[in-house]
Motif scaffolding. Structure first.
Motif, mmCIF file in Angstrom:
data_model
loop_
_atom_site.group_PDB
_atom_site.id
_atom_site.type_symbol
_atom_site.label_atom_id
_atom_site.label_comp_id
_atom_site.label_asym_id
_atom_site.label_seq_id
_atom_site.Cartn_x
_atom_site.Cartn_y
_atom_site.Cartn_z
ATOM 1 N N LEU A 1 56.980 46.969 35.310
ATOM 2 C CA LEU A 1 56.072 46.498 34.281
ATOM 3 C C LEU A 1 54.665 46.588 34.840
ATOM 4 O O LEU A 1 54.410 46.210 35.976
ATOM 5 N N LEU A 2 53.761 47.083 34.035
ATOM 6 C CA LEU A 2 52.390 47.269 34.502
ATOM 7 C C LEU A 2 51.576 45.992 34.363
ATOM 8 O O LEU A 2 51.970 45.044 33.704
ATOM 9 N N ASP A 3 50.428 45.994 34.984
ATOM 10 C CA ASP A 3 49.563 44.821 35.095
ATOM 11 C C ASP A 3 49.204 44.216 33.736
ATOM 12 O O ASP A 3 48.850 44.930 32.807
ATOM 13 N N ILE A 4 49.308 42.896 33.652
ATOM 14 C CA ILE A 4 48.968 42.152 32.446
ATOM 15 C C ILE A 4 47.926 41.102 32.829
ATOM 16 O O ILE A 4 48.132 40.330 33.758
ATOM 17 N N LYS A 5 46.815 41.097 32.122
ATOM 18 C CA LYS A 5 45.774 40.087 32.353
ATOM 19 C C LYS A 5 45.669 39.229 31.105
ATOM 20 O O LYS A 5 45.115 39.645 30.102
ATOM 21 N N VAL A 6 46.235 38.031 31.160
ATOM 22 C CA VAL A 6 46.201 37.112 30.032
ATOM 23 C C VAL A 6 45.659 35.780 30.535
ATOM 24 O O VAL A 6 45.998 35.333 31.625
ATOM 25 N N LYS A 7 44.829 35.158 29.724
ATOM 26 C CA LYS A 7 44.226 33.859 30.060
ATOM 27 C C LYS A 7 43.526 33.918 31.421
ATOM 28 O O LYS A 7 43.746 33.113 32.305
ATOM 29 N N GLU A 8 42.668 34.932 31.536
ATOM 30 C CA GLU A 8 41.920 35.137 32.770
ATOM 31 C C GLU A 8 40.457 34.791 32.518
ATOM 32 O O GLU A 8 39.881 35.203 31.519
ATOM 33 N N GLN A 9 39.858 34.045 33.434
ATOM 34 C CA GLN A 9 38.462 33.661 33.307
ATOM 35 C C GLN A 9 37.582 34.680 34.027
ATOM 36 O O GLN A 9 37.981 35.229 35.059
#
Length: 124
Positions: A1-9
């Motif tokens: 699975l590739l990189d996921i950026k969720v809820k990142e400040q």
């Protein structure tokens, strides 16, 4: 699975203590291939190159799933659509795996395809 950026400040919001989050970002197969080829071009370790057999997968299990196999350079031109994406660099293949690689070959890209056993089940 590739990189996921969720809820990142953002760094700025993090330093100021603000609970403001960036919009979600998802890495695509195309981005992964570009980054991997860039790293290999820099390190020159011979781990893989643009002709290495690989598999790009999007939205597994959904009606719109897409599975495409081929050399990395060919997969870079495929539009995998909406996330989530996965990417596999192939090693040695069993004969059954070779058949699946041919079925999902980049040369056969069209509408999203189901695995052969699912196609047979639907036509029954």
């Amino acid at each position: 699975l590739l990189d996921i950026k969720v809820k990142e400040q953002s760094m700025q919001n993090l330093l100021r203590g603000r609970k403001v989050y960036e919009p979600p970002r998802f890495m695509t197969v195309n981005q992964a291939i570009a980054q991997l080829l860039e790293v290999e071009g820099t390190r020159k370790q011979g781990a893989y190159d643009s002709s290495t057999l690989s598999v790009g997968v999007a939205r597994v299990g959904q009606e719109t799933q897409l599975i495409v196999t081929g050399p990395m350079e060919a997969l870079q031109t495929v539009d995998f659509g909406a996330p989530l994406h996965s990417f596999v660099i192939s090693g040695e293949l069993h004969i059954v795996e070779e058949e699946m690689v041919k079925f999902y070959s980049v040369d056969n890209v069209g509408p999203p395809r189901l695995a052969p056993e699912l196609v047979q089940a639907e036509s029954s």
